[in-house]
Design a protein around this motif. Structure first.
Motif, PDB file in Angstrom:
ATOM      1  N   GLU A  72       2.178  -3.946   7.747  1.00 12.65           N
ATOM      2  CA  GLU A  72       1.490  -4.766   6.750  1.00 12.65           C
ATOM      3  C   GLU A  72       0.030  -4.989   7.135  1.00 12.65           C
ATOM      4  O   GLU A  72      -0.861  -4.892   6.293  1.00 12.65           O
ATOM      5  N   SER A  73      -0.210  -5.280   8.399  1.00  8.98           N
ATOM      6  CA  SER A  73      -1.581  -5.519   8.858  1.00  8.98           C
ATOM      7  C   SER A  73      -2.431  -4.264   8.708  1.00  8.98           C
ATOM      8  O   SER A  73      -3.599  -4.337   8.310  1.00  8.98           O
ATOM      9  N   LYS A  76      -3.318  -3.897   5.093  1.00 11.32           N
ATOM     10  CA  LYS A  76      -4.359  -4.868   4.726  1.00 11.32           C
ATOM     11  C   LYS A  76      -5.740  -4.379   5.158  1.00 11.32           C
ATOM     12  O   LYS A  76      -6.726  -4.585   4.458  1.00 11.32           O
ATOM     13  N   GLU A  82      -6.814  -5.481  -4.575  1.00  8.40           N
ATOM     14  CA  GLU A  82      -5.566  -5.642  -5.323  1.00  8.40           C
ATOM     15  C   GLU A  82      -4.579  -4.519  -5.028  1.00  8.40           C
ATOM     16  O   GLU A  82      -3.364  -4.735  -5.010  1.00  8.40           O
ATOM     17  N   GLY A  84      -4.124  -2.993  -2.179  1.00  4.16           N
ATOM     18  CA  GLY A  84      -3.476  -3.318  -0.911  1.00  4.16           C
ATOM     19  C   GLY A  84      -2.435  -4.409  -1.065  1.00  4.16           C
ATOM     20  O   GLY A  84      -1.342  -4.328  -0.500  1.00  4.16           O
ATOM     21  N   LYS A  85      -2.760  -5.432  -1.845  1.00  5.04           N
ATOM     22  CA  LYS A  85      -1.809  -6.527  -2.080  1.00  5.04           C
ATOM     23  C   LYS A  85      -0.561  -6.012  -2.790  1.00  5.04           C
ATOM     24  O   LYS A  85       0.561  -6.376  -2.448  1.00  5.04           O
ATOM     25  N   ASN A  86      -0.774  -5.148  -3.793  1.00  7.13           N
ATOM     26  CA  ASN A  86       0.356  -4.569  -4.517  1.00  7.13           C
ATOM     27  C   ASN A  86       1.205  -3.694  -3.591  1.00  7.13           C
ATOM     28  O   ASN A  86       2.433  -3.719  -3.657  1.00  7.13           O
ATOM     29  N   ILE A  88       1.589  -4.009  -0.366  1.00  9.96           N
ATOM     30  CA  ILE A  88       2.346  -4.881   0.537  1.00  9.96           C
ATOM     31  C   ILE A  88       3.539  -5.492  -0.190  1.00  9.96           C
ATOM     32  O   ILE A  88       4.658  -5.533   0.342  1.00  9.96           O
ATOM     33  N   ASN A  89       3.328  -5.957  -1.424  1.00  9.84           N
ATOM     34  CA  ASN A  89       4.444  -6.539  -2.192  1.00  9.84           C
ATOM     35  C   ASN A  89       5.533  -5.511  -2.451  1.00  9.84           C
ATOM     36  O   ASN A  89       6.727  -5.814  -2.320  1.00  9.84           O
ATOM     37  N   ARG A  92       7.407  -4.882   0.822  1.00  7.61           N
ATOM     38  CA  ARG A  92       8.336  -5.980   1.122  1.00  7.61           C
ATOM     39  C   ARG A  92       9.590  -5.873   0.259  1.00  7.61           C
ATOM     40  O   ARG A  92      10.707  -6.103   0.732  1.00  7.61           O
TER      41      ARG A  92
END
Length: 103
Positions: A72-73, A76, A82, A84-86, A88-89, A92
């Motif tokens: 995850e890091s 990031k 956005e 990168g955030k997507n 990661i989600n 997960r």
């Protein structure tokens, strides 16, 4: 560099999955073999960069196991905004399905 060589020596090929994802997301569109090959190389390069960064974090923290936290890091750091955030989600969510926490 060594990771990239290892991936290609193992015959990593995600062309089939690129086509499957395209047909699932937008069945009315097509894609040429040349475009699939280019996407395949780009995705393998990105995977290699993320893996290398995660490995460096693992070694820096003196651990011997690569966990989702390092991955995850690395995402990031390497994938901006956005996207990168997507990523990661989605990662997960996939990890939850794989570990049996989410159905």
């Amino acid at each position: 560099q060594e990771v990239r060589l290892w991936v290609f020596s193992q015959g990593c090929d995600i062309k089939t999955y690129i086509f499957r994802v395209l047909k699932e997301a937008a069945p009315e569109y097509g894609i040429s073999k040349n475009a699939i090959t280019t996407l395949n190389e780009m995705l393998i390069d990105s995977y290699s960069d993320i893996l290398t960064e995660a490995r460096q974090m693992m070694l820096y923290s003196k651990k011997q196991t690569l966990t989702s936290k390092e991955c995850e890091s690395a995402v990031k750091l390497l994938i901006p905004g956005e996207l990168g955030k997507n990523a990661i989600n989605e990662g997960r969510k996939a990890l939850g399905k794989f570990s049996g926490q989410i159905e």
